[in-house]
Scaffold this active site. Structure first.
Site, PDB file in Angstrom:
ATOM      1  N   ASP A   1      -4.814   1.869   1.765  1.00 51.87           N
ATOM      2  CA  ASP A   1      -5.837   2.010   0.742  1.00 51.87           C
ATOM      3  C   ASP A   1      -5.698   0.864  -0.261  1.00 51.87           C
ATOM      4  OD1 ASP A   1      -3.442   2.888  -0.242  1.00 51.87           O
ATOM      5  OD2 ASP A   1      -4.237   4.638  -1.268  1.00 51.87           O
TER       6      ASP A   1
ATOM      7  N   ASP B   1      -5.321  -0.470  -4.104  1.00 48.96           N
ATOM      8  CA  ASP B   1      -4.845  -0.052  -5.423  1.00 48.96           C
ATOM      9  C   ASP B   1      -5.585  -0.821  -6.508  1.00 48.96           C
ATOM     10  OD1 ASP B   1      -2.685   1.642  -4.388  1.00 48.96           O
ATOM     11  OD2 ASP B   1      -1.752  -0.227  -3.771  1.00 48.96           O
TER      12      ASP B   1
END
Length: 472
Positions: A191, A193
């Site tokens: 993912d 950040d």
């Protein structure tokens, strides 16, 4: 008699008691009732085509979900659920077009700067540095780091978030593995950040976009022991995306680097964050299973630093000498670091391992708010310089070598202090980073004991679309 807007919003005549309680919400109700759902539907459909590909439903299914949610209050009995639905509808009405809808418009022509680093140049130094972290005995029982399970929606969301980072780069800054991927395409990332100034409305609108397009139900969680942190999960608890919220003033103050029209947190700051992190026992143990990943990330950061600052000195001035202060009425959880070698305007740093103790000390000193520097989740601590002393908080474990603070934790505390210099753009900051480059390798003396990090408590806040619930 109930105001017409309340009757229209509820689809029925409310009781006098309910009317009184809802009267203050008339403006929000009016905005929801006047919301152009046809235009909203077109934006959602465009988002499905651009980001969700074949995952989304038909336009008819999307329209039905939008209509259901914007009339849901008419089928609810509990006032609390009605107010929750109204609050979330209001976030969509006021924020969706600006945060997500704008991502479907044509991309303006931009000459984006591209920066690539020569990572292999720093591979040997990164390997030696990380090998010196082999200082903990194997655990009696295997206890791998707790890792969140990723949702199958992550890949879809990544495409959207990349566009968000480019389009809204005055409101968000990227860090972590994707930021390093921009510098070194060999870095793998999961993912993405980021810190941003509107994390909550962004994630709420993303949750609704996922629901309207796919029918998937998601939940937002606010984690009490992480500053202004919100995470989006799918219906099975799979991690989709998280984000830290920061003030606009904090975002503007952060040192950044523009890469491919995305602002990334400056690699020097990210290097200091990595060195801080490796004062944490679970991170050190995780190296045994993920050494190559950690080396790739460290060598990318080190390569950038070497390109900017030149070769590492043979003998750096860090890590700074550190020792626990004499206890007052119990075991001491306050470190003192000798900072004179940094030549940075203060001679020592008083480092608290418990944040409430730092706060109480600042109150006892009569410190004014404008004297305190706080970069929120980026630094995870406030800072004060007074009387030739830096006061701050260190949120990691402290490793011990007998009665002395272990070199690795001295390095972590030193990195925290250097991070303060970087964040405040101190003239001595780059020299301090260069000094850190010359002291990354230690002799891997075993850790004899560990001073635990502060344990924070609290309850999770929840936003559950399916259950019409918001808890703070």
């Amino acid at each position: 008699m109930a105001p017409p807007v309340i009757e229209e919003y509820l689809g029925s005549r409310p009781s006098m008691e309910r009317c009184v309680l809802l009267r203050a919400q008339r403006r929000n109700m009016t905005r929801v009732l006047n919301f152009d759902r046809k235009l909203f539907l077109s934006l959602v459909v465009k988002s499905r085509r651009r980001f969700f590909k074949k995952l989304g439903g038909s336009e008819k299914e999307i329209a039905a979900r939008i209509e259901e949610y914007f009339s849901r209050q008419r089928r609810l009995e509990k006032l609390g659920q009605i107010l929750t639905v109204l609050e979330l509808q209001s976030v969509i009405v006021s924020e969706f077009t600006r945060t997500l809808g704008s991502l479907t418009t044509p991309t303006p022509a931009i000459n984006a700067a591209v920066r690539r680093v020569d990572a292999p140049r720093a591979r040997a130094l990164a390997s030696r540095a990380l090998n010196s972290y082999a200082v903990l005995p194997p655990p009696e029982e295997a206890a791998p780091m707790a890792r969140h399970k990723h949702s199958d929606l992550v890949e879809v969301v990544k495409r959207l978030v990349k566009e968000h980072l480019r389009r809204h780069n005055k409101r968000c800054v990227c860090y972590g593995s994707y930021a390093l991927h921009l510098l070194n395409p060999e870095i793998e990332y999961g993912d993405i950040d980021m810190v941003q100034t509107n994390a909550r409305p962004f994630l709420i609108n993303l949750a609704f976009l996922i629901y309207f397009v796919t029918g998937r139900q998601t939940v937002l969680l606010r984690v009490p022991y992480l500053k202004n942190y919100v995470v989006l999960q799918d219906e099975e608890g799979g991690h989709i995306l998280d984000s830290f919220n920061v003030r606009q003033a904090t975002l503007r103050a952060l040192p950044t680097l523009l890469v491919d029209n995305i602002y990334v947190l400056h690699p020097f700051v990210q290097l200091m964050a990595m060195l801080k992190m490796f004062s944490q026992t679970d991170r050190i143990r995780d190296l045994a299973d993920n050494f190559d990943k950690a080396r790739a990330r460290m060598e990318t950061l080190l390569a950038f630093a070497l390109e900017e600052l030149g070769e590492a000195p043979a003998d750096g001035r860090t890590p700074l000498p550190c020792a626990f202060l004499p206890p007052e009425g119990g075991a001491s959880r306050v470190l003192e670091a000798d900072a004179r070698a940094l030549d940075c305007g203060f001679a020592r740093a008083v480092v608290f391992l418990d944040e409430p103790a730092l706060v109480q000390t600042l109150l006892d000193m009569g410190v004014q708010d404008d004297e305190i520097v706080d970069f929120e989740s980026v630094s995870n601590s406030a800072f004060l310089v007074r009387d030739n002393t830096l006061f701050t908080y260190f949120s990691n474990t402290v490793l011990m070598d007998g009665d002395a603070v272990h070199d690795l934790s001295r390095r972590g505390v030193s990195a925290h202090i250097v991070m303060f210099l970087l964040l405040t753009r101190h003239p001595a900051a780059e020299g301090a980073v260069r000094s850190m480059l010359g002291s990354l390798v230690s002799d891997a003396r075993p850790v004899t004991s560990v001073v635990e990090r502060e344990r924070k408590t609290g309850t999770h806040g929840v936003i559950d679309i399916a259950k019409n619930v918001i808890t703070h």
